[in-house]
Design an enzyme around this catalytic site. Structure first.
Site, mmCIF file in Angstrom:
data_model
loop_
_atom_site.group_PDB
_atom_site.id
_atom_site.type_symbol
_atom_site.label_atom_id
_atom_site.label_comp_id
_atom_site.label_asym_id
_atom_site.label_seq_id
_atom_site.Cartn_x
_atom_site.Cartn_y
_atom_site.Cartn_z
ATOM 1 N N LYS A 124 32.064 27.574 59.005
ATOM 2 C CA LYS A 124 31.509 27.079 57.740
ATOM 3 C C LYS A 124 32.655 26.650 56.822
ATOM 4 O O LYS A 124 33.661 27.368 56.718
ATOM 5 C CB LYS A 124 30.691 28.198 57.064
ATOM 6 N N GLU B 1 25.410 33.209 40.370
ATOM 7 C CA GLU B 1 25.893 34.106 41.440
ATOM 8 C C GLU B 1 26.790 35.222 40.923
ATOM 9 O O GLU B 1 27.856 34.974 40.356
ATOM 10 C CB GLU B 1 26.653 33.275 42.481
HETATM 11 C C1 ISC Z 1 29.798 26.095 45.621
HETATM 12 C C2 ISC Z 1 28.646 26.110 44.988
HETATM 13 O O1 ISC Z 1 27.563 26.868 45.371
HETATM 14 C C3 ISC Z 1 27.678 27.925 46.302
HETATM 15 C C4 ISC Z 1 26.777 28.968 45.807
HETATM 16 C C5 ISC Z 1 25.441 28.961 46.105
HETATM 17 C C6 ISC Z 1 24.971 28.157 47.131
HETATM 18 C C7 ISC Z 1 25.819 27.393 47.874
HETATM 19 C C8 ISC Z 1 25.319 26.548 48.982
HETATM 20 O O2 ISC Z 1 24.131 26.650 49.331
HETATM 21 O O3 ISC Z 1 26.094 25.748 49.517
HETATM 22 C C9 ISC Z 1 27.277 27.428 47.675
HETATM 23 O O4 ISC Z 1 27.770 28.258 48.675
HETATM 24 C C10 ISC Z 1 28.401 25.335 43.763
HETATM 25 O O5 ISC Z 1 27.349 25.491 43.138
HETATM 26 O O6 ISC Z 1 29.286 24.539 43.393
#
Ligand code: ISC
Length: 409
Positions: free
Chosen positions: A153, A204
């Site tokens: 990832k 988060e």
């Molecule tokens: C990196 C980000 O989100 C992260 C946090 C929640 C969901 C995310 C996703 O689904 O990709 C990301 O990992 C952002 O909002 O810039």
């Protein structure tokens, strides 16, 4: 209580009886103050007593603990607050303020409205980094690495720098009224006369610590929301049952649980994620709760043990960091780091620095990223970052910058 006239610091653990009303703290907020607000507690700080500028590589948590304890001995109980960047070798922006006030509960919109800047901020130009096509190309390059088995990832991000003047107190109030359950922050970064603030509304929680109890709430796996309620609900259910998104999410939860386990006598990790929404996004969410072996461990130390989680970096960490360095093409700075506070006992709250913008005197830079795993589609990841950018763009009245034709971007 404190030797500095006007300094006020209310201990975090004495919050419940009759704390200052959160709304009154918001009303007291002035440009160049710092504010961090969650559903649990709100911290409003002013001035700088001592800075802690070490990088995470240089024993940041220990330097911060010493500064907090020295201040508690000499002056009084004041918290440490600020932001730590994504990159471990970049300096943190942490300090102990001259004044700090805690309030319990959410900073809901107060009775007294600030006057809105009229007209809304006007944008005189946008610089995307990378361009939309550049972003899709970097997602494709990350997918090649994933296919080759080099990484599972990679979180790839982009930024939009807009020539616009934005009022920080005004923006903060709009963010708080739109998403009072989020982690909303305005961190003053002004130094040597160069005005700058990191402002955001993150969904988060990286880590909250109170006594022996710790909580982390990783998010990963997302879909943009839509206005039609039936379709919106369908999207949420689709996300919950998406094998690709469950895989993307599990990588984060496993890493968070593995990083917390050595510090905990008990750790609860739900077997399946639930849904969490913001005004613009649905996310897969898991609340990881633990009881610490050492209740004196500091929230910053624990948060740094988790950082960077695969929600902002990828997995495995080192391969994902290398992919970001090679593919992203710009410096994230404080974006995707951590933002929050810790008190002298180590209790505190640190959010993941996302859904944010760097607000400077004549420009504002907004950021968003998305996790790329096997099965990701470049255009869908670009659209996801646009939806995430809307948290800040909508609040600033600048969402029209997303409508610019790609050939002009
Ligand atoms: C990196 C980000 O989100 C992260 C946090 C929640 C969901 C995310 C996703 O689904 O990709 C990301 O990992 C952002 O909002 O810039």
């Amino acid at each position: 209580m404190n030797a500095i006239p006007g300094t006020l610091s209310v201990p975090y653990d004495s919050l419940t009886p009759s704390p200052p009303r959160a709304t009154s703290l918001l009303r007291a907020y002035r440009r160049h103050d710092t504010l961090f607000s969650s559903s649990q507690v709100q911290l409003h700080a002013r001035g700088v007593l001592e800075t802690v500028d070490a990088s995470a590589c240089d024993g940041l948590a220990e330097t911060a603990r010493e500064a907090l304890q020295r201040t508690a001995r000499k002056i009084g109980r004041l918290p440490l607050l600020g932001a730590v960047p994504f990159a471990a070798d970049a300096p943190a922006r942490l300090w102990i303020p001259r004044q700090a006030v805690f309030a319990a509960g959410q900073a809901r919109h107060g009775g007294e409205r600030r006057s809105l800047p009229v007209p809304l901020p006007h944008c005189d130009g946008v610089l995307p980094q990378p361009t939309a096509q550049g972003y899709r190309d970097s997602v494709s390059a990350a997918l090649q690495r994933i296919d080759a088995g080099r990484v599972a990832k990679v979180v790839l991000s982009r930024s939009l720098r807009m020539q616009a003047r934005v009022s920080v107190p005004w923006l903060l109030e709009r963010l708080l009224s739109r998403h009072p359950d989020g982690y909303t922050y305005a961190i003053d970064l002004t130094r040597n006369g160069d005005s700058a603030s990191l402002v955001g509304s993150s969904p988060e929680l990286l880590l909250r610590k109170r006594g022996a109890q710790v909580l982390s709430n990783p998010l990963a796996g997302s879909i943009p929301r839509v206005a039609d309620p039936a379709e919106d609900a369908q999207r949420a259910q689709g996300l919950l049952s998406s094998a690709k998104d469950r895989h993307e999410h599990a990588l984060v939860v496993d890493a968070v649980a593995a990083a917390l386990a050595p510090h905990c006598r008990k750790l609860q990790v739900p077997a399946a994620p639930s849904l969490l929404s913001t005004p613009t996004m649905w996310h897969l969410s898991t609340r990881v709760e633990g009881e610490l072996l050492d209740p004196a461990a500091s929230s910053l130390q624990l948060a740094l043990a988790l950082h960077p989680t695969p929600a902002v970096c990828g997995y495995p960490t080192v391969a994902a960091q290398a992919a970001i360095r090679e593919l992203e093409g710009y410096d994230r700075g404080l974006f995707t780091g951590l933002v929050g506070w810790s008190d002298p006992e180590g209790d505190g709250e640190w959010a993941v620095t996302i859904r944010c913008a760097l607000v400077e005197a004549d420009a504002v830079t907004a950021y968003a990223g998305a996790g790329v795993v096997r099965g990701s589609q470049p255009q869908a990841e670009l659209d996801e970052t646009s939806a995430k950018l809307r948290t800040m763009l909508n609040a600033m009245g600048l969402a029209q910058v997303l409508d610019v034709p790609e050939s002009a971007a």
